[in-house]
Design a protein around this motif. Structure first.
Motif, PDB file in Angstrom:
ATOM      1  N   ARG A  66       4.669  59.433  84.200  1.00  0.00           N
ATOM      2  CA  ARG A  66       5.455  59.335  85.550  1.00  0.00           C
ATOM      3  C   ARG A  66       6.373  58.372  85.715  1.00  0.00           C
ATOM      4  N   LEU A  67       5.545  56.985  85.029  1.00  0.00           N
ATOM      5  CA  LEU A  67       6.417  55.907  85.085  1.00  0.00           C
ATOM      6  C   LEU A  67       7.542  55.807  83.821  1.00  0.00           C
ATOM      7  N   SER A  68       7.333  56.110  82.724  1.00  0.00           N
ATOM      8  CA  SER A  68       7.994  55.910  81.619  1.00  0.00           C
ATOM      9  C   SER A  68       9.163  56.964  81.549  1.00  0.00           C
ATOM     10  N   LYS A  69       9.233  57.936  82.117  1.00  0.00           N
ATOM     11  CA  LYS A  69      10.489  59.029  82.476  1.00  0.00           C
ATOM     12  C   LYS A  69      11.335  58.164  83.238  1.00  0.00           C
ATOM     13  N   VAL A  70      11.074  57.246  83.977  1.00  0.00           N
ATOM     14  CA  VAL A  70      12.137  56.466  84.985  1.00  0.00           C
ATOM     15  C   VAL A  70      12.594  55.236  84.284  1.00  0.00           C
ATOM     16  N   TRP A  71      11.611  54.431  83.826  1.00  0.00           N
ATOM     17  CA  TRP A  71      12.049  53.176  83.409  1.00  0.00           C
ATOM     18  C   TRP A  71      11.682  52.971  81.841  1.00  0.00           C
ATOM     19  N   GLY A  72      11.686  53.974  81.177  1.00  0.00           N
ATOM     20  CA  GLY A  72      11.289  53.621  79.626  1.00  0.00           C
ATOM     21  C   GLY A  72      10.036  53.334  79.053  1.00  0.00           C
ATOM     22  N   ASP A  73      10.242  52.636  78.088  1.00  0.00           N
ATOM     23  CA  ASP A  73       8.652  52.286  77.368  1.00  0.00           C
ATOM     24  C   ASP A  73       8.112  50.885  78.430  1.00  0.00           C
ATOM     25  N   ALA A  74       8.825  50.319  78.844  1.00  0.00           N
ATOM     26  CA  ALA A  74       8.163  49.059  79.546  1.00  0.00           C
ATOM     27  C   ALA A  74       9.043  48.518  80.712  1.00  0.00           C
ATOM     28  N   VAL A  75       8.423  47.843  81.531  1.00  0.00           N
ATOM     29  CA  VAL A  75       8.822  47.016  82.570  1.00  0.00           C
ATOM     30  C   VAL A  75       8.338  45.799  82.287  1.00  0.00           C
ATOM     31  N   TYR A  76       8.989  44.582  83.013  1.00  0.00           N
ATOM     32  CA  TYR A  76       8.848  43.206  82.731  1.00  0.00           C
ATOM     33  C   TYR A  76       8.616  42.458  84.158  1.00  0.00           C
ATOM     34  N   ARG A  77       7.422  41.600  84.231  1.00  0.00           N
ATOM     35  CA  ARG A  77       7.423  40.887  85.515  1.00  0.00           C
ATOM     36  C   ARG A  77       7.934  39.516  85.055  1.00  0.00           C
ATOM     37  N   ILE A  78       8.736  38.883  85.845  1.00  0.00           N
ATOM     38  CA  ILE A  78       9.231  37.479  85.516  1.00  0.00           C
ATOM     39  C   ILE A  78       8.544  36.652  86.735  1.00  0.00           C
ATOM     40  N   THR A  79       7.672  35.628  86.215  1.00  0.00           N
ATOM     41  CA  THR A  79       7.064  34.970  87.144  1.00  0.00           C
ATOM     42  C   THR A  79       7.439  33.448  86.882  1.00  0.00           C
ATOM     43  N   LEU A  80       7.807  32.814  88.039  1.00  0.00           N
ATOM     44  CA  LEU A  80       8.069  31.734  88.252  1.00  0.00           C
ATOM     45  C   LEU A  80       7.235  30.776  88.998  1.00  0.00           C
ATOM     46  N   THR A  81       6.432  29.770  88.251  1.00  0.00           N
ATOM     47  CA  THR A  81       5.166  29.182  88.539  1.00  0.00           C
ATOM     48  C   THR A  81       5.617  27.712  89.223  1.00  0.00           C
ATOM     49  N   ALA A  82       5.411  27.286  90.141  1.00  0.00           N
ATOM     50  CA  ALA A  82       5.746  25.905  90.656  1.00  0.00           C
ATOM     51  C   ALA A  82       4.978  24.878  90.034  1.00  0.00           C
ATOM     52  N   LYS A  83       5.808  24.071  89.918  1.00  0.00           N
ATOM     53  CA  LYS A  83       5.185  22.843  89.041  1.00  0.00           C
ATOM     54  C   LYS A  83       4.455  21.871  89.612  1.00  0.00           C
ATOM     55  N   GLU A  84       4.877  21.806  90.986  1.00  0.00           N
ATOM     56  CA  GLU A  84       4.035  20.807  91.787  1.00  0.00           C
ATOM     57  C   GLU A  84       3.744  21.738  93.307  1.00  0.00           C
ATOM     58  N   GLN A  85       2.623  21.684  93.370  1.00  0.00           N
ATOM     59  CA  GLN A  85       2.072  22.446  94.821  1.00  0.00           C
ATOM     60  C   GLN A  85       2.396  21.374  96.138  1.00  0.00           C
ATOM     61  N   THR A  86       2.884  21.722  97.090  1.00  0.00           N
ATOM     62  CA  THR A  86       3.050  21.218  98.185  1.00  0.00           C
ATOM     63  C   THR A  86       2.794  21.967  99.565  1.00  0.00           C
ATOM     64  N   LEU A  87       2.508  21.012 100.572  1.00  0.00           N
ATOM     65  CA  LEU A  87       2.231  21.861 101.844  1.00  0.00           C
ATOM     66  C   LEU A  87       3.394  22.405 102.427  1.00  0.00           C
ATOM     67  N   LYS A  88       4.482  21.634 102.152  1.00  0.00           N
ATOM     68  CA  LYS A  88       5.509  22.222 102.867  1.00  0.00           C
ATOM     69  C   LYS A  88       6.791  22.208 101.870  1.00  0.00           C
ATOM     70  N   GLY A  89       7.695  23.306 102.034  1.00  0.00           N
ATOM     71  CA  GLY A  89       8.789  23.526 100.968  1.00  0.00           C
ATOM     72  C   GLY A  89       9.623  24.548 101.087  1.00  0.00           C
ATOM     73  N   THR A  90      10.909  24.638 100.320  1.00  0.00           N
ATOM     74  CA  THR A  90      11.907  25.590 100.240  1.00  0.00           C
ATOM     75  C   THR A  90      12.078  25.793  98.734  1.00  0.00           C
ATOM     76  N   TYR A  91      11.727  27.333  98.533  1.00  0.00           N
ATOM     77  CA  TYR A  91      12.120  27.850  97.161  1.00  0.00           C
ATOM     78  C   TYR A  91      13.483  28.555  97.341  1.00  0.00           C
ATOM     79  N   ARG A  92      14.414  28.468  96.449  1.00  0.00           N
ATOM     80  CA  ARG A  92      15.621  29.268  96.492  1.00  0.00           C
ATOM     81  C   ARG A  92      15.781  29.850  95.099  1.00  0.00           C
ATOM     82  N   CYS A  93      16.153  31.054  95.129  1.00  0.00           N
ATOM     83  CA  CYS A  93      16.787  31.722  93.711  1.00  0.00           C
ATOM     84  C   CYS A  93      17.845  32.379  94.147  1.00  0.00           C
TER      85      CYS A  93
END
Length: 643
Positions: free
Chosen positions: A609-636
């Motif tokens: 049911r998934l492969s007939k739409v997307w093919g053999d695989a999908v991918y998860r891109i994960t961007l992990t913050a190098k530094e954890q802060t209590l306040k901030g802004t991420y922009r992509c």
């Protein structure tokens, strides 16, 4: 409801905040039961199709398709009806598979429906014996319901049919309607062979469909004991459409018929009260045909049986519900597939869209149908199970063929109550959502988005795999496709979103001029995520999408992560720049290399049911913050790469 009672229908019945419930009662305000009684079109005079013996009319209806329809039915002459074994039912309990029972059952249904329509097309009696065998085969079945739904609805809470109880559900209703049409069309030729055939069939239809509909009030989809914090979905219009048509075809007592019609109106009114005023289908485009499409079937039948005394196609809500499908169409047969919907438009019924558009006077719906009919011709094979709908489609086909309506999608569509937002800008299409995490066919996806470039999804909602027992149980969110981790969303302080109506978007706003969608998704996460605010925004430019996260945390626990789902070739060789190529479309995800470390997870798709739409695989891109802060802004920024 006790937490231990998890059945196939539990997800549909669990309590939630009633977002948008409004006691409109459109149908009951249109007519009382007394008016219904006085308006009934009796003795099946309402039927819009030829009688069995009217050969010239059938020839005209089937037109150039007649011979192909007869040929398709001829392949099943002398068919050996396949027994659904006890172990096929039990397989649902043993492994969670629905297919062992459903595959065999659906094959029998397919054969019967093709034989029935072939006989209507030819009219020579060549298919009658096989149809008699089919009728008696179905009559000897203990239940016409599917194992998964028996498991949820029977008092025994088992998948094996219980001979002591008749269950009203989707497939049982479909088969009841198919057999009711068989009774109507073929009673005379059957009776010439043996009157016992129709006598038995009429008895079974009374026992399995008509009497339970009148006597029982405990099936959740009936909403006869509905509380405003309950969930309703496609089951309500679908089951009521089947029941209404069965009564219309079989019941000749006007008092009983009027009672059944009015009971169905009360039930469907609850669904129309539940639907949000913006008209969006929270179940997604795949389910639009089962929800709004079945509502259309119900409303047209209601108009026929009441001599058009009850007709609410003029209602703005009914029109909005229809036009949702035009807004959710991305292009090139891709659709917005939030919830358990497929990203492919293959299941959309072009003729249904057209007929609905005619009924509500929607040039947009008509134009979409005309466009699809030209780009994707309406070809065989047919599915005849829903005979009322498919014969109606044939009736409207000449009108569609001559229609010159055009389809031009809007650049900005906002559903304020459902909190879906669709934007188009240049080559880009964006769908973003707020909402809550207990919508019908829910995924934990508050704040997620889908991005298409040149009508091709690039940042995707993977959708849902093949349904099993786990899909509608307490284990639903152990399935990866249901989790926010595998949607275009952040993991905050190591925590994903969680299930429940209280886990929702806040401060949702849109700016049409700026092509901007903003939502505070903090409340979609558990308390352990320690979030004060997490404002996610999407701004769609001519050739790019800016994704911004402004956040404030109460404490630092784990590195934040931003996840993006895609199905293309992913290249991370350049710092701060991830290139994605999908079927000739190229996009670039730009991020701050000083802030994030990228990682790619390949997910092999073994579920068809998934492969007939997307093919053999999908991918998860994960961007992990190098530094954890209590306040901030991420922009992509996700940009279309020029060729």
């Amino acid at each position: 409801m006790k937490k231990t009672v998890f059945t196939i229908c539990l997800l549909f019945m669990v309590l939630l905040s009633s977002w948008g419930y409004e006691q409109r009662n459109l149908l009951q305000n249109a007519a009382s039961e007394a008016l219904i009684r006085n308006s009934l079109v009796m003795k099946q005079a309402w039927v819009p199709f030829p009688k069995y013996a009217d050969r010239a009319d059938w020839d005209q209806l089937f037109g150039k398709e007649k011979e192909a329809i007869i040929e398709a039915g001829s392949k099943f002459l002398d068919y050996h009806w396949q027994v659904i074994r006890a172990t096929d039912y039990l397989e649902y309990e043993r492994s969670g598979s629905r297919n062992s029972m459903q595959d065999t059952y659906n094959q029998n249904i397919k054969v019967f429906s093709h034989l029935l329509v072939a006989e209507l097309a030819e009219g020579k009696g060549r298919f009658i014996d096989d149809l008699i065998n089919g009728v008696m085969f179905f009559c000897e079945m203990t239940s016409w319901a599917e194992s998964a739904h028996l498991f949820g609805a029977q008092k025994s809470k088992r998948a094996m049919p219980d001979y002591r109880e008749d269950i009203l559900e989707l497939r049982q209703g479909d088969v009841s309607q198919m057999l009711a049409w068989t009774y109507y069309f073929l009673k005379k030729p059957f009776d010439k062979i043996d009157p016992m055939i129709t006598s038995r069939l009429r008895y079974e239809l009374q026992k399995r469909e008509l009497t339970p509909f009148l006597k029982r009030n405990d099936f959740w989809w009936m909403a006869r004991n509905y509380k405003q914090d309950g969930l309703l979905n496609n089951w309500t219009p679908w089951c009521n459409a089947n029941a209404l048509l069965c009564f219309m075809l079989l019941e000749d007592n006007p008092d009983v018929l009027a009672k059944a019609v009015y009971l169905s109106m009360q039930s469907v009114d609850q669904y129309l009260n539940y639907v949000k005023g913006d008209g969006a289908c929270e179940e997604g485009p795949t389910y639009w045909g089962h929800a709004v499409g079945k509502l259309y079937e119900y409303l047209t039948a209601l108009s026929l049986i009441t001599g058009d005394k009850v007709n609410i196609f003029h209602s703005p809500l009914i029109k909005k519900m229809g036009e949702y499908i035009t807004a959710s169409y991305i292009g090139d047969e891709w659709v917005v597939n939030f919830a358990d919907a497929s990203a492919k438009a293959g299941e959309l019924n072009t003729m249904l869209i057209y007929r609905y558009g005619v009924s509500v006077n929607s040039p947009t719906m008509r134009g979409m149908a005309v466009m699809r009919a030209k780009a994707h011709p309406l070809t065989r094979p047919w599915t005849w199970l829903d005979l009322y709908q498919e014969l109606g489609n044939l009736t409207y086909r000449p009108l569609l063929d001559s229609d010159v309506a055009s389809y031009q999608p809007e650049n900005f569509v906002w559903y304020p109550e459902t909190q879906f937002c669709y934007m188009r800008n240049g080559h880009m299409f964006l769908a973003a959502k707020g909402g809550h995490n207990n919508e019908s066919h829910n995924h934990n996806d508050v704040g997620s988005f889908i991005l298409a470039i040149d009508n091709l999804p690039v940042m995707i909602d993977v959708g849902v795999g093949t349904y099993t027992r786990k899909t509608f149980s307490r284990e639903r969110y152990s399935i990866w496709t249901m989790q926010s981790n595998y949607h275009n969303l952040p993991i905050i302080n190591g925590q994903p979103e969680v299930f429940g109506a209280s886990y929702k978007a806040g401060k949702v706003s849109v700016d049409k001029k700026q092509c901007l969608f903003t939502a505070d998704i903090a409340q979609a996460y558990p308390a352990g995520a320690a979030i004060d605010a997490w404002l996610r925004s999407y701004q769609l430019k001519n050739n790019s999408l800016i994704v911004t996260d402004d956040f404030t945390l109460k404490e630092k626990k784990a590195a934040n992560q931003l996840n993006f789902m895609t199905w293309g070739e992913v290249d991370t060789s350049k710092k701060g720049r991830i290139r994605i190529r999908v079927n000739g479309v190229s996009a670039v995800l730009n991020y701050d290399d000083a802030t994030f470390t990228p990682a790619i997870e390949k997910i092999d798709l073994t579920d068809p049911r998934l492969s007939k739409v997307w093919g053999d695989a999908v991918y998860r891109i994960t961007l992990t913050a190098k530094e954890q802060t209590l306040k901030g802004t991420y922009r992509c920024t996700i940009s279309r790469e020029n060729h």
